[in-house]
Scaffold this active site. Structure first.
Site, mmCIF file in Angstrom:
data_model
loop_
_atom_site.group_PDB
_atom_site.id
_atom_site.type_symbol
_atom_site.label_atom_id
_atom_site.label_comp_id
_atom_site.label_asym_id
_atom_site.label_seq_id
_atom_site.Cartn_x
_atom_site.Cartn_y
_atom_site.Cartn_z
ATOM 1 N N PHE A 66 0.857 -1.194 0.000
ATOM 2 C CA PHE A 66 0.000 0.000 0.000
ATOM 3 C C PHE A 66 0.892 1.242 0.000
ATOM 4 C CE2 PHE A 66 -3.374 2.825 1.096
ATOM 5 C CZ PHE A 66 -4.567 2.151 0.925
ATOM 6 N N HIS A 84 -10.365 5.411 9.540
ATOM 7 C CA HIS A 84 -9.546 4.319 8.991
ATOM 8 C C HIS A 84 -8.051 4.564 9.231
ATOM 9 C CE1 HIS A 84 -8.713 1.071 6.079
ATOM 10 N NE2 HIS A 84 -7.708 1.835 5.683
HETATM 11 N N1 LIG Z 1 -4.968 3.191 4.421
HETATM 12 C C1 LIG Z 1 -3.790 2.548 4.436
HETATM 13 C C2 LIG Z 1 -3.715 1.150 4.444
HETATM 14 N N2 LIG Z 1 -4.836 0.423 4.443
HETATM 15 C C3 LIG Z 1 -4.862 -0.987 4.172
HETATM 16 C C4 LIG Z 1 -4.577 -1.823 5.420
HETATM 17 O O1 LIG Z 1 -3.225 -1.746 5.772
HETATM 18 C C5 LIG Z 1 -4.912 -3.281 5.175
HETATM 19 O O2 LIG Z 1 -4.098 -3.786 4.149
HETATM 20 C C6 LIG Z 1 -6.348 -3.539 4.808
HETATM 21 O O3 LIG Z 1 -7.193 -2.932 5.738
HETATM 22 C C7 LIG Z 1 -6.638 -5.050 4.766
HETATM 23 O O4 LIG Z 1 -6.384 -5.643 6.025
HETATM 24 N N3 LIG Z 1 -2.501 0.526 4.456
HETATM 25 C C8 LIG Z 1 -1.348 1.251 4.458
HETATM 26 O O5 LIG Z 1 -0.250 0.660 4.463
HETATM 27 N N4 LIG Z 1 -1.406 2.620 4.428
HETATM 28 C C9 LIG Z 1 -2.597 3.291 4.428
HETATM 29 O O6 LIG Z 1 -2.593 4.539 4.402
HETATM 30 C C1 LIG Z 2 -7.131 4.604 2.066
HETATM 31 C C2 LIG Z 2 -7.968 5.182 3.095
HETATM 32 O O1 LIG Z 2 -7.485 5.634 4.088
HETATM 33 C C3 LIG Z 2 -9.424 5.270 2.805
HETATM 34 O O2 LIG Z 2 -9.887 4.101 2.236
HETATM 35 C C4 LIG Z 2 -10.268 5.635 3.978
HETATM 36 O O3 LIG Z 2 -11.285 6.420 3.503
HETATM 37 P P1 LIG Z 2 -12.667 6.538 4.273
HETATM 38 O O4 LIG Z 2 -12.366 6.929 5.668
HETATM 39 O O5 LIG Z 2 -13.416 7.622 3.529
HETATM 40 O O6 LIG Z 2 -13.314 5.193 4.192
#
Ligand SMILES: Nc1c(NC[C@H](O)[C@H](O)[C@H](O)CO)[nH]c(=O)[nH]c1=O
Ligand SMILES: CC(=O)[C@@H](O)COP(=O)(O)O
Length: 263
Positions: A67, A155
């Site tokens: 990510f 999130h």
């Molecule tokens: N929003 C970010 C994420 N989100 C994904 C989570 O880490 C994870 O892979 C998903 O929720 C499935 O379990 N990951 C990052 O590394 N950085 C972000 O900003």
């Molecule tokens: C990548 C993110 O952080 C994003 O998916 C979160 O967005 P939201 O809070 O509008 O669901």
């Protein structure tokens, strides 16, 4: 060469413990309250210095989140460059890709518990404001704009906090240093600045920290055994890790793509 400086020095040289203070030193003999009043630090304080040259032959894993790869890849390269600088051999480094920062802790703990590594470097980038694409249709033409938006939900906090506590737990549960190289940034600008931009490269710093932490493994034999035995024990022979599916990066380091499934 003898140098006295903190563990966080960016120029760690040969591991060295200063000689134990002599009781003939009047400052050392002074009562603690008197020393505090005089605001002096006596030789009673032993400073531990590190040597990354000792990291040769030691094994490291880098867990890196896919990510925000535009940020995490330069962080990973920063870590690899630092290892290279301190003569850690490429065959002694494994790179393990995970989907996001949330998954780093699980991977780090498994790797730590495998007993194959001296330290695990954890790399990720969690951004509060992320890039979104805005498509604008004018007549038959579609324009695409990159727009920075703040997520509507919490999130960001969940992922950032989980990544931090996951890496901490991995280190505590495995007993292997798990270095927190996960950026938690407001936006992409902050992140890129820390991935080789104006604010340096945090991946590189994480590798340096791993090397210094790793010296804990070197310290023990030196404290209790003569120098020569210490050096023999330091040349740890670790088994090669057999990885089922890996590809070669630009630097020749083994990279393994996993989705949180471990052997
Ligand atoms: N929003 C970010 C994420 N989100 C994904 C989570 O880490 C994870 O892979 C998903 O929720 C499935 O379990 N990951 C990052 O590394 N950085 C972000 O900003
Ligand atoms: C990548 C993110 O952080 C994003 O998916 C979160 O967005 P939201 O809070 O509008 O669901």
């Amino acid at each position: 060469m003898t140098r006295h400086h903190s563990l966080h020095s960016t120029d760690p040289l040969l591991f060295h413990l200063p000689p134990h203070p002599s009781l003939s030193n009047p400052l050392f003999a002074a009562p603690a309250a008197e020393k505090k009043r005089l605001n002096v630090r006596t030789e009673a304080v032993r400073e531990v210095t590190g040597s990354l040259t000792k990291a040769q032959g030691h094994r490291f894993a880098i867990v890196v989140a896919r990510f925000n790869e535009i940020v995490t890849r330069p962080l990973m390269n920063g870590a690899l460059d630092t290892f290279d600088k301190y003569s850690v051999r490429e065959e002694d480094i494994d790179v393990i890709w995970v989907p996001g920062a949330f998954e780093i802790g699980l991977a780090a703990e498994k790797l730590g518990k495998s007993g194959k590594y001296n330290a695990i470097i954890c790399i990720g980038a969690v951004l509060k404001h992320f890039m979104d694409r805005v498509l604008l249709n004018v007549s038959n033409l579609t324009f695409c704009f990159a727009n920075t938006v703040r997520g509507d939900t919490t999130h960001y906090d969940a992922v950032a906090n989980s990544a931090a506590s996951g890496v901490l737990s991995a280190g505590l549960n495995s007993g292997v240093p798990c270095i927190f190289g996960v950026l938690t940034c407001e936006d992409m600008d902050q992140a890129l600045n820390r991935a080789g931009g104006k604010a340096g490269n945090k991946g590189s710093e994480a590798a340096l920290t791993a090397g210094v932490n790793d010296l804990n493994f070197v310290l023990k034999p030196k404290l209790i055994l003569p120098f020569i035995c210490g050096n023999l024990l330091e040349s740890n022979l670790f088994l090669l890790v057999f990885l089922s599916s890996f590809s070669l990066s630009e630097k020749g380091t083994k990279e393994r793509k996993i989705n949180c499934r471990f052997v």
